[in-house]
Design a protein around this motif. Structure first.
Motif, short mmCIF file in Angstrom:
data_model
loop_
_atom_site.label_atom_id
_atom_site.label_comp_id
_atom_site.label_asym_id
_atom_site.label_seq_id
_atom_site.Cartn_x
_atom_site.Cartn_y
_atom_site.Cartn_z
N ALA A 129 -12.33 -24.57 22.36
CA ALA A 129 -10.97 -24.29 22.86
C ALA A 129 -10.14 -25.56 22.94
CB ALA A 129 -11.05 -23.60 24.22
N GLU A 130 -10.74 -26.62 23.45
CA GLU A 130 -10.02 -27.88 23.61
C GLU A 130 -9.59 -28.45 22.26
OE1 GLU A 130 -12.57 -27.19 27.18
OE2 GLU A 130 -12.82 -26.99 25.00
N ALA A 131 -10.45 -28.29 21.24
CA ALA A 131 -10.11 -28.80 19.91
C ALA A 131 -8.91 -28.06 19.31
CB ALA A 131 -11.31 -28.68 18.97
N ALA A 132 -8.68 -26.84 19.78
CA ALA A 132 -7.54 -26.06 19.29
C ALA A 132 -6.29 -26.23 20.15
CB ALA A 132 -7.92 -24.58 19.23
N GLY A 133 -6.35 -27.13 21.13
CA GLY A 133 -5.18 -27.42 21.94
C GLY A 133 -5.09 -26.68 23.25
N TYR A 134 -6.12 -25.91 23.59
CA TYR A 134 -6.12 -25.21 24.87
C TYR A 134 -6.77 -26.09 25.94
CZ TYR A 134 -5.09 -20.97 22.18
OH TYR A 134 -4.52 -20.04 21.36
N GLU A 135 -6.42 -25.81 27.18
CA GLU A 135 -6.97 -26.60 28.28
C GLU A 135 -8.47 -26.35 28.44
OE1 GLU A 135 -6.40 -27.14 33.13
OE2 GLU A 135 -4.83 -26.18 31.92
N ASN A 136 -8.87 -25.10 28.28
CA ASN A 136 -10.28 -24.74 28.39
C ASN A 136 -10.47 -23.36 27.77
OD1 ASN A 136 -9.58 -22.80 30.47
ND2 ASN A 136 -9.47 -24.55 31.88
N ALA A 137 -11.72 -22.87 27.75
CA ALA A 137 -12.01 -21.59 27.12
C ALA A 137 -11.33 -20.44 27.84
CB ALA A 137 -13.52 -21.37 27.07
N GLY A 138 -11.29 -20.49 29.16
CA GLY A 138 -10.65 -19.43 29.93
C GLY A 138 -9.17 -19.31 29.62
N GLU A 139 -8.50 -20.46 29.51
CA GLU A 139 -7.07 -20.45 29.20
C GLU A 139 -6.83 -19.91 27.80
OE1 GLU A 139 -3.24 -21.83 27.74
OE2 GLU A 139 -5.10 -22.84 27.18
N ALA A 140 -7.70 -20.27 26.86
CA ALA A 140 -7.58 -19.77 25.49
C ALA A 140 -7.75 -18.26 25.44
CB ALA A 140 -8.61 -20.46 24.59
N LEU A 141 -8.77 -17.77 26.11
CA LEU A 141 -9.03 -16.33 26.09
C LEU A 141 -7.89 -15.56 26.72
CD1 LEU A 141 -11.03 -14.07 25.47
CD2 LEU A 141 -12.09 -14.46 27.70
N ASP A 142 -7.43 -16.00 27.87
CA ASP A 142 -6.33 -15.32 28.56
C ASP A 142 -5.07 -15.30 27.69
OD1 ASP A 142 -7.96 -14.90 30.72
OD2 ASP A 142 -7.13 -16.53 31.93
N SER A 143 -4.78 -16.40 27.05
CA SER A 143 -3.59 -16.50 26.22
C SER A 143 -3.66 -15.57 25.02
CB SER A 143 -3.39 -17.94 25.76
OG SER A 143 -2.30 -18.05 24.86
N ILE A 144 -4.79 -15.58 24.33
CA ILE A 144 -4.94 -14.76 23.13
C ILE A 144 -4.87 -13.27 23.47
CG2 ILE A 144 -6.57 -14.07 21.33
CD1 ILE A 144 -7.49 -17.04 21.30
N LEU A 145 -5.58 -12.88 24.51
CA LEU A 145 -5.60 -11.46 24.86
C LEU A 145 -4.26 -10.99 25.41
CD1 LEU A 145 -9.17 -11.06 26.41
CD2 LEU A 145 -8.39 -10.47 24.12
N ALA A 146 -3.61 -11.82 26.19
CA ALA A 146 -2.32 -11.43 26.74
C ALA A 146 -1.28 -11.23 25.65
CB ALA A 146 -1.84 -12.48 27.74
N GLU A 147 -1.32 -12.07 24.62
CA GLU A 147 -0.29 -12.03 23.59
C GLU A 147 -0.62 -11.12 22.41
OE1 GLU A 147 0.43 -16.02 22.34
OE2 GLU A 147 0.98 -16.74 24.34
#
Length: 204
Positions: A129-147
């Motif tokens: 997740a961090e390599a893709a610019g997200y703060e952490n895995a949780g933030e990445a998951l929440d962002s992807i699913l929300a959008e």
């Protein structure tokens, strides 16, 4: 080596008996916050030894995820709608046994790649997740699913595992997937499955 999917046909020795047990159960209305299509049975089916069997198949020490709908049959008919589409299961391994008869089976379980990130799974491993610019895995998951979870234009379907009576589909819970097509007008002709969810006794 990283095993992600496994298909086993003729899983139960007496699948008609399992199917009849599932059909004999009551299916109350789906809870308001539930995201799956259809209805869950009011209880689980007793399947002694299934956790040990799946552990032997994947060569990992597993235990049931009792906070999920482990061994709870689910029926989805053509007029049932899910609130979400692409998702993950919060577990180490997910399993589905298709209990619809072959003459009724339609579609199957779909797997996807998220177009924006190129991921075919949630960022389950350290640093992804961090390599893709997200703060952490949780933030990445929440962002992807929300959008994107309900917008299929944001996803590329990579594979469909077709439904077949008494077929077990075993896959990592963190793979992006959806439930496929609901069908039928009665429980006997609808999409009848037996989902199972497992955690690794060493890693959760």
């Amino acid at each position: 080596m990283h095993l992600t999917h496994l298909i086993i046909d003729d899983f139960f020795n007496d699948p008609i008996a399992i199917r009849n047990q599932a059909l004999s159960m009551k299916y109350p209305p789906r809870p308001e916050r539930a995201i799956y299509p259809g209805r869950n049975a009011e209880g689980s089916l007793p399947l002694p030894g299934v956790e040990r069997l799946i552990s032997q198949i994947v060569q990992e020490p597993l235990q049931p995820k009792t906070n999920l709908s482990h061994c709870v049959p689910r029926i989805a008919m053509s007029d049932d709608l899910a609130k979400t589409s692409v998702h993950i299961d919060i577990c180490h391994w997910s399993a589905i046994v298709y209990l619809s008869l072959d003459e009724h089976c339609q579609g199957g379980t779909h797997f996807f790649r998220h177009k924006k990130t190129g991921w075919d799974m949630a960022p389950a491993f350290p640093g992804v997740a961090e390599a893709a610019g997200y703060e952490n895995a949780g933030e990445a998951l929440d962002s992807i699913l929300a959008e994107d979870e309900s917008d299929l234009s944001k996803w590329e379907k990579t594979m469909t595992i077709p439904m077949k009576f008494n077929r077990l589909v075993l896959f990592r819970g963190y793979m992006w997937h959806d439930a496929g097509k609901a069908f039928g007008t009665t429980p006997e002709t609808g999409r009848l499955i037996l989902p199972m969810f497992f955690g690794n006794t060493q890693t959760g």
